[in-house]
Design an enzyme around this catalytic site. Structure first.
Site, PDB file in Angstrom:
ATOM      1  N   HIS A  37      12.225  78.077 -16.198  1.00  0.00           N
ATOM      2  CA  HIS A  37      11.910  79.877 -16.929  1.00  0.00           C
ATOM      3  C   HIS A  37      11.587  79.773 -18.769  1.00  0.00           C
ATOM      4  CE1 HIS A  37      12.833  81.985 -12.770  1.00  0.00           C
ATOM      5  NE2 HIS A  37      11.261  82.503 -13.319  1.00  0.00           N
ATOM      6  N   GLN A  61       4.062  93.809  -5.577  1.00  0.00           N
ATOM      7  CA  GLN A  61       3.304  92.281  -5.478  1.00  0.00           C
ATOM      8  C   GLN A  61       3.685  92.236  -3.834  1.00  0.00           C
ATOM      9  OE1 GLN A  61       4.980  90.288  -9.530  1.00  0.00           O
ATOM     10  NE2 GLN A  61       5.014  88.609  -8.026  1.00  0.00           N
ATOM     11  N   ASP A 152       2.082  78.623  -9.982  1.00  0.00           N
ATOM     12  CA  ASP A 152       1.551  80.079  -9.594  1.00  0.00           C
ATOM     13  C   ASP A 152       0.595  79.340 -10.008  1.00  0.00           C
ATOM     14  OD1 ASP A 152       3.347  81.112  -8.694  1.00  0.00           O
ATOM     15  OD2 ASP A 152       4.546  81.263 -10.647  1.00  0.00           O
ATOM     16  N   SER A 187      11.885  76.797  -8.123  1.00  0.00           N
ATOM     17  CA  SER A 187      11.042  78.174  -7.657  1.00  0.00           C
ATOM     18  C   SER A 187      12.819  79.178  -7.146  1.00  0.00           C
ATOM     19  CB  SER A 187      10.364  77.279  -6.381  1.00  0.00           C
ATOM     20  OG  SER A 187      10.338  79.711  -6.440  1.00  0.00           O
ATOM     21  N   SER A 188      12.515  80.324  -7.726  1.00  0.00           N
ATOM     22  CA  SER A 188      13.828  81.477  -7.741  1.00  0.00           C
ATOM     23  C   SER A 188      14.148  81.158  -5.339  1.00  0.00           C
ATOM     24  CB  SER A 188      13.101  82.927  -7.822  1.00  0.00           C
ATOM     25  OG  SER A 188      13.247  82.656  -9.255  1.00  0.00           O
ATOM     26  N   ARG A 189      13.271  81.060  -5.292  1.00  0.00           N
ATOM     27  CA  ARG A 189      12.721  80.830  -3.538  1.00  0.00           C
ATOM     28  C   ARG A 189      13.391  79.460  -3.378  1.00  0.00           C
ATOM     29  NH1 ARG A 189       7.778  84.286  -4.175  1.00  0.00           N
ATOM     30  NH2 ARG A 189       8.670  86.568  -3.308  1.00  0.00           N
TER      31      ARG A 189
END
Ligand code: PAF
Length: 282
Positions: A37, A61, A152, A187-189
């Site tokens: 980010h 979403q 993404d 990734s945040s995940r």
């Protein structure tokens, strides 16, 4: 750095900047910011005098069985991180600010076709939620440019399509995927990965890169390359959602002469769903 929670706080500040003819860049996020980010914030700075970062975990979403409730909300840490590279304003609206008529009565923006496959197929309704919230952010901030990450890949194509189709006066810029040292896309995940799965996860980028090398060396047996990659990933313990070679421009099935390809993948490892891609220009 200014923190704006309400529409009015945001609009007052934007009006002030516009009086000075400052160009405004928007970096939409759901927070839990990582170095990927921050690289988008740096890129935003190259394109505008003022950088707005929005942090909003967008309920529309997520489907009911997804991680909306658990999605990491780390505002304090995010605010600290946005001191360098600096955002000028962090916009942290609540659900009522983003959806004044309520989520159920909200106007939905729906991009057809390009949302039918891949993440659109595995996560029904997901892209309607993304385009609806991004359209709202564009209407509020009215940015000159908006920055989205290449990780993404389908999302940034969908947003480009929406902006072009609706003649939105915003330039969409795509920032490179940021990777951990071992190749895993940030990734945040990723924090959902167990220690064991975290050790396996970099294999995804390795398999994508191997296909990239095959394509660069002239191989065009797309289906065979896809099937071989799915087998490799399954053997390595991934549950493969999709692995596909497509035209980079629009995600359609490429012919042999296509000179801009994207290799896209989504996999599950335990609780984590990982997506990644590479673009190949021949
Ligand atoms: O990519 C994301 O983090 C989200 O989908 C976005 C673009 C901020 C919309 O909620």
């Amino acid at each position: 750095m200014i923190l704006a929670n309400t529409r009015q706080e945001l609009l007052e500040q934007l009006a002030d900047w516009r009086q000075h003819d400052d160009r405004i860049a928007l970096v939409p996020t759901m927070g839990n910011l990582h170095a990927g980010h921050l690289s988008l914030v740096e890129l935003a700075r190259e394109h505008a005098e003022r950088v707005v970062v929005s942090i909003f975990v967008n309920p529309t979403q997520f489907s009911e069985d997804e991680d909306y409730a658990d999605y990491p909300r780390t505002l304090e840490r995010d605010t600290r991180r946005l001191k360098k590279p600096a955002a000028d304003l962090i916009f942290v609206p609540d659900v009522d600010t983003m959806y004044p008529f309520g989520v159920k009565d909200a106007t939905t923006v729906c991009v057809p076709r390009i949302t039918d496959n891949f993440c659109g197929a595995s996560r029904p309704g997901h892209f309607d939620g993304v385009t609806s919230v991004v359209a709202r952010l564009f209407a509020l901030v009215q940015p000159d440019v908006a920055i989205f990450g290449q990780k993404d890949y389908q999302q940034q194509l969908v947003i480009r399509h929406m902006s072009q189709d609706l003649n939105l006066p915003v330039k969409i810029i795509t920032g490179e995927t940021f990777r951990e040292k071992d190749g895993l896309a940030m990734s945040s995940r990723n924090q959902y990965l167990s220690e064991e799965d975290r050790a396996k996860a970099p294999a995804l980028f390795k398999v994508l890169s191997a296909v990239g090398t095959d394509l660069q060396s002239g191989r065009r047996n797309f289906e065979e390359l896809e099937a071989k990659s799915v087998a490799k990933l399954s053997d390595a313990g991934f549950a493969v959602d999709y692995f596909s070679i497509r035209r980079a421009l629009n995600l359609e099935i490429p012919d042999r002469d296509c000179d801009e390809l994207v290799v896209l993948a989504a996999v599950r490892l335990g609780r984590a769903r990982l997506i990644d891609n590479i673009v190949i220009t021949i």
